[in-house]
Design a protein around this motif. Structure first.
Motif, short mmCIF file in Angstrom:
data_model
loop_
_atom_site.label_atom_id
_atom_site.label_comp_id
_atom_site.label_asym_id
_atom_site.label_seq_id
_atom_site.Cartn_x
_atom_site.Cartn_y
_atom_site.Cartn_z
N ASN A 217 0.81 -1.22 0.00
CA ASN A 217 0.00 0.00 0.00
C ASN A 217 0.85 1.27 0.00
O ASN A 217 0.47 2.29 0.61
CB ASN A 217 -0.94 0.00 1.22
CG ASN A 217 -2.20 0.82 0.98
OD1 ASN A 217 -2.55 1.12 -0.16
ND2 ASN A 217 -2.88 1.18 2.04
N PHE A 220 -0.84 4.57 -1.13
CA PHE A 220 -1.52 5.42 -0.15
C PHE A 220 -0.56 6.43 0.47
O PHE A 220 -0.88 7.63 0.61
CB PHE A 220 -2.15 4.55 0.94
CG PHE A 220 -2.79 5.32 2.07
CD1 PHE A 220 -4.04 5.90 1.90
CD2 PHE A 220 -2.13 5.47 3.28
CE1 PHE A 220 -4.63 6.62 2.94
CE2 PHE A 220 -2.71 6.18 4.32
CZ PHE A 220 -3.96 6.76 4.15
N ALA A 287 1.71 1.54 5.69
CA ALA A 287 0.25 1.48 5.55
C ALA A 287 -0.16 0.16 4.91
O ALA A 287 -1.21 0.06 4.27
CB ALA A 287 -0.24 2.65 4.70
N LYS A 289 -1.55 -3.43 3.81
CA LYS A 289 -2.86 -4.06 3.99
C LYS A 289 -2.73 -5.42 4.67
O LYS A 289 -3.69 -5.90 5.27
CB LYS A 289 -3.55 -4.22 2.64
CG LYS A 289 -3.85 -2.89 1.95
CD LYS A 289 -4.46 -3.11 0.58
CE LYS A 289 -4.73 -1.79 -0.12
NZ LYS A 289 -5.28 -1.99 -1.49
N ALA A 310 -0.11 0.52 10.12
CA ALA A 310 -1.52 0.17 9.99
C ALA A 310 -1.94 -0.79 11.11
O ALA A 310 -1.18 -1.66 11.52
CB ALA A 310 -1.78 -0.46 8.62
N GLY A 330 -7.88 1.85 9.58
CA GLY A 330 -8.43 2.36 8.33
C GLY A 330 -7.44 3.21 7.56
O GLY A 330 -6.25 3.32 7.93
N TYR A 331 -7.93 3.84 6.50
CA TYR A 331 -7.05 4.60 5.62
C TYR A 331 -7.64 5.97 5.31
O TYR A 331 -7.71 6.41 4.17
CB TYR A 331 -6.79 3.80 4.33
CG TYR A 331 -5.99 2.56 4.61
CD1 TYR A 331 -4.61 2.61 4.80
CD2 TYR A 331 -6.62 1.31 4.75
CE1 TYR A 331 -3.88 1.48 5.10
CE2 TYR A 331 -5.89 0.17 5.04
CZ TYR A 331 -4.53 0.26 5.22
OH TYR A 331 -3.80 -0.87 5.52
N GLU A 332 -8.03 6.67 6.37
CA GLU A 332 -8.47 8.05 6.25
C GLU A 332 -7.21 8.94 6.30
O GLU A 332 -6.50 8.96 7.30
CB GLU A 332 -9.42 8.41 7.38
CG GLU A 332 -9.82 9.88 7.45
CD GLU A 332 -10.47 10.37 6.17
OE1 GLU A 332 -10.08 11.46 5.69
OE2 GLU A 332 -11.35 9.65 5.65
N PRO A 333 -6.93 9.68 5.22
CA PRO A 333 -5.67 10.45 5.17
C PRO A 333 -5.45 11.37 6.35
O PRO A 333 -4.32 11.46 6.87
CB PRO A 333 -5.81 11.25 3.86
CG PRO A 333 -6.69 10.39 3.00
CD PRO A 333 -7.67 9.76 3.95
N TRP A 336 -4.05 9.56 9.36
CA TRP A 336 -2.64 9.22 9.20
C TRP A 336 -1.75 10.45 9.38
O TRP A 336 -0.71 10.37 10.04
CB TRP A 336 -2.40 8.59 7.83
CG TRP A 336 -2.75 7.14 7.83
CD1 TRP A 336 -3.99 6.58 7.68
CD2 TRP A 336 -1.86 6.05 8.04
NE1 TRP A 336 -3.92 5.22 7.78
CE2 TRP A 336 -2.62 4.86 7.98
CE3 TRP A 336 -0.49 5.94 8.24
CZ2 TRP A 336 -2.06 3.59 8.14
CZ3 TRP A 336 0.09 4.69 8.40
CH2 TRP A 336 -0.70 3.53 8.35
#
Length: 374
Positions: A217, A220, A287, A289, A310, A330-333, A336
């Motif tokens: 990832n 990302f 990040a 997965k 992550a 999760g992957y909310e910018p 992070w």
């Protein structure tokens, strides 16, 4: 005891698994000087693979000049291993990747290491050649092995989930970093400046370590960098060889308006260079997965480098409850960015004592007991 080792990963620099075999075998041979370890190298040993001095009871067998150059390793093993087991009176055959040749002598016990189940849960991210090889050899090896060794409790859980019916009911768990390379060591500002200069790093930087493949990832993280660079003057240093299906990475950094100076691709670096980067980085980030273990996270922490990773799979196992480690769900910018900046502002100290379980001496002691008593 005579032990035959599948040494294919020493024929090319396979990063994590290469290091895993080197550390495990070195310590195993040290603890068992009365045993003989035969390492089978169908295509020789890659000069870039750093094994260090080997003990006298480790014997390398290079078959690169005895086999057709284009013969795939998997076919070479099918032909060679049963014959060599008889020739050298082998008691145990060990492979650090799940692949057991057929027609092994009945007296030969087998030990297989499982590092992850990417081939099952994220099959679509793999190259077709890898998918084919794992579909043919992975499952049968896990089911047939006399002894199974998982690198993490997460991976063990996946073995139990996908292979409830197998010969080895017990699964030993253990993995560690090379503590000769990755350990706390104060770096002066002058030393850090030399590391930054060597790699063209201009100031504070985040470090990513891993092969360039979809499950890591990295895409990302690259999408986070324009704002992190603009707002906080951060750079992302990427260490890792090319994997597969990574063309989107180039597309991202080549887009019009993307700040090219925000990202530095180092490609493959030596272990010593990697240790320098861990000691000099302001923060390690991942990040991914899915990870079967989380080796870069452990290496970074051992070097005193705080991490933001992550909150999933085995990465949580390595990071949870550790000083200097933060996980993000999760992957909310925005989440992070906040986690990264909080880590940089607080500069948390890493506690090496919290990493005591990741020790090769203890792991190999347990492995020896496991293969002798189960």
């Amino acid at each position: 005891m005579n032990i035959l080792i599948d040494g294919r990963v020493w024929s090319r620099n396979a990063a994590g698994i290469t290091t895993f075999l080197t550390c495990a075998l070195t310590e195993w041979a040290r603890q068992r000087p009365e045993d003989t370890f035969h390492v089978l190298l169908p295509k020789g040993k890659d000069p870039s693979v750093e094994t260090g001095p080997l003990t006298p009871n480790i014997h390398l067998h290079d078959y690169s000049k005895k086999l057709p150059r284009k013969l795939p390793n998997i076919f070479a093993l099918q032909a060679l291993v049963p014959r060599l087991c008889r020739k050298w009176d082998i008691d145990l055959y060990y492979t650090p990747v799940p692949h057991l040749p057929r027609l092994l002598p009945s007296k030969v016990k087998t030990l297989v290491t499982v590092h992850d189940v990417v081939n099952i849960e994220m099959r679509e991210t793999m190259a077709w050649t890898n998918r084919l090889a794992t579909s043919v050899f992975f499952g049968p090896a896990v089911r047939r092995a006399d002894y199974l060794w998982a690198n993490s409790h997460y991976t063990k859980g996946k073995i139990d989930q996908y292979f409830p019916h197998r010969k080895s009911h017990e699964v030993m768990v253990g993995d560690a970093a090379d503590r000769h390379l990755y350990h706390p060591e104060p770096y002066s500002e002058e030393q850090k400046a030399k590391v930054r200069s060597k790699h063209g790093i201009q100031g504070r930087f985040l470090l990513f370590v891993g092969s360039l493949e979809p499950r890591k990832n990295l895409e990302f993280l690259l999408q986070l960098m324009p704002q992190l660079h603009q707002r906080h003057h951060l750079q992302l240093v990427v260490v890792g060889g090319k994997g597969w299906k990574n063309s989107t990475l180039k597309d991202i950094v080549c887009r019009e308006g993307y700040p090219r100076q925000a990202v530095i691709f180092c490609g493959y670096v030596t272990n010593d260079e990697l240790a320098d980067l861990y000691h000099s980085a302001d923060c390690f980030v991942s990040a991914a997965k899915m990870e079967g273990f989380g080796m870069p996270q452990l290496e970074a922490l051992l070097c005193g480098c705080p991490i933001v990773t992550a909150h999933n799979t085995a990465m949580v196992e390595v990071a949870k409850g550790k000083d200097g480690a933060a996980t993000v769900e999760g992957y909310e910018p925005d989440n992070w960015e906040r986690a990264i900046m909080k880590t940089l502002e607080q500069c948390p100290k890493v506690n090496p004592e919290q990493l005591a379980e990741y020790d090769w001496q203890d792991i190999i002691r347990r492995l020896i007991t496991f293969t002798q008593n189960t």
